[in-house]
Design an enzyme around this catalytic site. Structure first.
Site, short mmCIF file in Angstrom:
data_model
loop_
_atom_site.label_atom_id
_atom_site.label_comp_id
_atom_site.label_asym_id
_atom_site.label_seq_id
_atom_site.Cartn_x
_atom_site.Cartn_y
_atom_site.Cartn_z
N ASP A 119 0.98 -1.13 -0.14
CA ASP A 119 0.00 0.15 0.08
C ASP A 119 0.64 1.33 0.01
OD1 ASP A 119 -2.16 -1.88 0.16
OD2 ASP A 119 -2.28 -1.56 2.50
N GLY B 54 1.41 2.86 -2.70
CA GLY B 54 0.92 4.05 -3.62
C GLY B 54 1.64 3.35 -4.84
N HIS C 281 -4.81 -1.80 -5.43
CA HIS C 281 -3.88 -0.65 -6.29
C HIS C 281 -4.86 0.43 -6.68
CE1 HIS C 281 -0.53 -3.53 -7.33
NE2 HIS C 281 -0.87 -3.53 -6.12
N VAL D 296 2.80 13.85 -3.92
CA VAL D 296 1.97 15.17 -2.97
C VAL D 296 0.55 15.01 -3.09
CG1 VAL D 296 4.24 16.46 -3.13
CG2 VAL D 296 2.41 16.90 -4.94
P1 GDP Z 1 -0.74 0.44 -3.65
O1 GDP Z 1 -1.35 -0.96 -3.15
O2 GDP Z 1 0.72 0.25 -3.29
O3 GDP Z 1 -1.16 0.67 -5.18
O4 GDP Z 1 -1.34 1.39 -2.72
P2 GDP Z 1 -2.97 1.28 -2.03
O5 GDP Z 1 -3.64 1.76 -3.33
O6 GDP Z 1 -3.25 0.32 -1.43
O7 GDP Z 1 -2.88 2.63 -1.18
C1 GDP Z 1 -2.10 3.85 -1.33
C2 GDP Z 1 -3.09 5.05 -1.25
O8 GDP Z 1 -2.77 6.41 -1.24
C3 GDP Z 1 -4.34 5.20 -2.30
O9 GDP Z 1 -5.54 5.72 -1.79
C4 GDP Z 1 -3.84 6.30 -3.34
O10 GDP Z 1 -4.74 6.89 -3.88
C5 GDP Z 1 -2.88 7.18 -2.05
N1 GDP Z 1 -1.72 7.88 -2.77
C6 GDP Z 1 -0.99 7.43 -3.33
N2 GDP Z 1 0.03 8.43 -3.67
C7 GDP Z 1 -0.50 9.40 -2.69
C8 GDP Z 1 0.24 10.57 -2.54
O11 GDP Z 1 1.41 10.99 -2.81
N3 GDP Z 1 -0.28 11.48 -1.56
C9 GDP Z 1 -1.45 11.13 -1.08
N4 GDP Z 1 -2.39 12.08 -0.20
N5 GDP Z 1 -2.00 9.85 -1.29
C10 GDP Z 1 -1.43 9.07 -2.17
P1 IMO Z 2 -0.82 -4.22 -2.12
O1 IMO Z 2 -0.46 -4.90 -3.56
C1 IMO Z 2 -1.07 -4.71 2.07
C2 IMO Z 2 -0.92 -8.76 3.48
C3 IMO Z 2 -2.29 -8.82 4.62
C4 IMO Z 2 -1.75 -9.86 5.57
C5 IMO Z 2 -0.57 -10.82 4.82
C6 IMO Z 2 -0.94 -11.89 4.25
O2 IMO Z 2 -2.04 -3.34 -2.20
O3 IMO Z 2 0.26 -3.34 -1.67
P2 IMO Z 2 -2.63 -12.72 2.22
O4 IMO Z 2 -3.96 -12.62 2.08
O5 IMO Z 2 -1.61 -12.25 1.03
O6 IMO Z 2 -2.33 -14.03 2.71
O7 IMO Z 2 -2.21 -11.79 3.50
O8 IMO Z 2 -0.13 -9.87 3.73
N1 IMO Z 2 -1.15 -8.13 2.35
C7 IMO Z 2 -1.01 -6.74 1.88
N2 IMO Z 2 -0.92 -5.59 2.83
N3 IMO Z 2 -0.70 -4.46 0.77
C8 IMO Z 2 -1.14 -5.45 -0.02
O9 IMO Z 2 -1.10 -5.39 -1.55
C9 IMO Z 2 -1.15 -6.81 0.65
N4 IMO Z 2 -1.18 -8.27 0.27
C10 IMO Z 2 -1.22 -9.02 1.26
O10 IMO Z 2 -2.98 -7.77 5.11
O11 IMO Z 2 -0.95 -9.20 6.53
MG MG Z 3 -2.83 -1.60 -1.84
#
Ligand code: GDP
Ligand code: IMO
Ligand code: MG
Length: 435
Positions: A21, A23, A49, A425
């Site tokens: 997570d 970004g 994502h 940002v």
């Molecule tokens: P990922 O799994 O790595 O793609 O990330 P996620 O989507 O799970 O979580 C990242 C969150 O942060 C999302 O809600 C994005 O829209 C948000 N995000 C990404 N980059 C930025 C940033 O630079 N600033 C802010 N405020 N939010 C961001």
């Molecule tokens: P993205 O791609 C955050 C975490 C789960 C749990 C552990 C095992 O969005 O960054 P699983 O279901 O894979 O067996 O869970 O891994 N986990 C993640 N946490 N972002 C992810 O993916 C994750 N994928 C798995 O929360 O702790």
């Molecule tokens: Mg994510």
């Protein structure tokens, strides 16, 4: 912006460098327009994502997409997308995402290629994921319950069912029944409606067949003719089955090794490895988190950063930037540069802390420890840096950032020993500073 893309080679991997997570989706989306192919290499629908962008038909409106399985490049009509052999494929999630794209006027026809070697996730994998968590009680991992662990277990036990199996449905059905029987023997003959799932899969088979191909061959052919390939990492380095905080990890290699084995592209084909690092740290699910803030400040960061899971909606645990994790991730992945995300979220904090080393029994650890006991008994040493008050979300030039924000970025670069080439940002495509 042009300058930024110019320095990247023909094939680039974008990897999560903390606990997921970070970004990743946002940078993948920004880069996708410049690439011919976008490829998922590992993980499954545990990923989430998130991408925000202005509706081309109504620029006043912002659209939001969350991709769990389909590569984020699907948003760009000229990009081919690939689900590589290292991915575990959940067909209902895939169809939901393709349908959602269609509803949003994105043409998905002929653009998605699925590896014949990828393994299939079934409903019973999800059920067993839940059962295993229940059995672990206090020690549960806090999985996404998407069946990831049980499906990869099948793969490594050499019982797995791969995408190509579905092409001969009769044989597939037999394999499926055998596999389910084995699980029932192991987990106490649980109730399961396999008839319904098999009916669904028989129908699904027709839709999925045209997408199935030998993606390792496809990718290498495309690389040969200098097509540009972007690899979309999932999860994060500290969730990697080998290098993460085992057993509080996912069940695949989310680091660079997983990119190579999960695509069939060899190491010499991957030119740049961009690590995505959040300007602070978050984690969803259980497991150690040395710089966690279990106080109001942690809650404040959660609200400011909208830190709620994109897959499960769970609140993410928040804490200070952990440079030990950052440096470790640079080493394991061979990161060539970093995209530091969510710097805007830290605006307004008086003091910022960075965890710079771990001390265990009065000795500094040279790297991230294997043993969770060592980690739990380690003390984190922090440095403190002054914060900044200004809203930085509209800034597009590095030099326009407040002095303290630049000092924070440069301190991270110095400690993790890798250049930061872009800074997030805000949530939208435009909200990025190319340094
Ligand atoms: P990922 O799994 O790595 O793609 O990330 P996620 O989507 O799970 O979580 C990242 C969150 O942060 C999302 O809600 C994005 O829209 C948000 N995000 C990404 N980059 C930025 C940033 O630079 N600033 C802010 N405020 N939010 C961001
Ligand atoms: P993205 O791609 C955050 C975490 C789960 C749990 C552990 C095992 O969005 O960054 P699983 O279901 O894979 O067996 O869970 O891994 N986990 C993640 N946490 N972002 C992810 O993916 C994750 N994928 C798995 O929360 O702790
Ligand atoms: Mg994510």
């Amino acid at each position: 912006m042009t300058n930024f893309f110019d320095h990247l080679g023909n094939s680039v991997a974008v990897l999560g460098s903390q606990w997921g997570d970070e970004g990743k989706g946002k940078l993948i989306d920004i880069l996708s327009n410049e690439y011919d192919l976008v490829v998922r290499a590992a993980g499954g629908a545990n990923a989430g994502h998130t991408i925000y962008f202005k509706d081309p038909e109504n620029p006043e409106k912002t659209k939001k997409f969350i991709f769990h399985l389909t590569p984020s490049g699907m948003l760009h009509n000229n990009t081919k997308c690939v689900i590589g052999n290292g991915v575990v494929l959940d067909i209902p999630t895939l169809f939901e995402e393709l349908d959602f794209l269609k509803q949003n006027n994105i043409d998905t026809q002929g653009r998605l290629f699925i590896s014949d070697r990828a393994h299939l996730v079934f409903g019973y994998h999800k059920l067993i994921d839940k059962l295993q968590e229940k059995m672990k009680g206090e020690k549960k991992v806090g999985t996404t319950k998407r069946g990831i662990g049980p499906c990869y277990t099948d793969k490594f036990r050499r019982n797995g069912i791969r995408v190509h199996h579905i092409c001969n449905f009769e044989k597939f059905e037999k394999k499926y029944q055998e596999n389910l029987k084995m699980f029932k023997n192991m987990y106490g003959n649980f109730k399961y409606d396999e008839k319904e799932e098999l009916l669904y899969l028989k129908e699904a088979c027709k839709r999925i067949k045209p997408m199935i191909t030998d993606t390792a061959f496809l990718l290498n052919q495309e690389a040969k003719i200098n097509k540009k390939i972007l690899i979309e990492g999932a999860n994060g380095a500290l969730l990697d089955i080998d290098h993460g905080t085992y057993p509080y990890v996912t069940s695949s290699n989310s680091t660079i090794g997983g990119v190579v084995s999960g695509t069939g592209l060899s190491t010499n084909k991957i030119e740049n490895i961009i690590g995505i690092m959040k300007a602070y740290t978050t984690r969803v699910g259980k497991g150690p988190f040395p710089t966690e803030l279990n106080d109001n400040l942690g809650a404040k960061i959660r609200e400011a950063g909208g830190e709620y899971g994109a897959t499960t909606g769970r609140p993410r645990r928040c804490g200070w930037f952990d440079a030990v994790v950052g440096k470790y991730s640079v080493m394991i992945n061979g990161l060539t540069e970093i995209n530091l995300t969510k710097l805007d979220v830290l605006s307004g904090l008086e003091i910022l802390k960075i965890g710079i080393s771990y001390k265990y029994m009065n000795e500094y650890l040279h790297s991230f420890p294997a043993s969770l006991e060592t980690l739990e008994e380690s003390e984190v040493n922090y440095i403190e840096m002054p914060g900044w008050k200004e809203d930085i979300s509209k800034i597009r030039n590095y030099n326009d950032l407040p002095k303290n924000a630049k000092a924070y970025v440069e301190k991270i670069e110095e400690i993790v020993e890798c250049q930061i080439t872009s800074i997030g940002v805000g949530v939208e495509r435009e909200d990025i500073i190319f340094k």
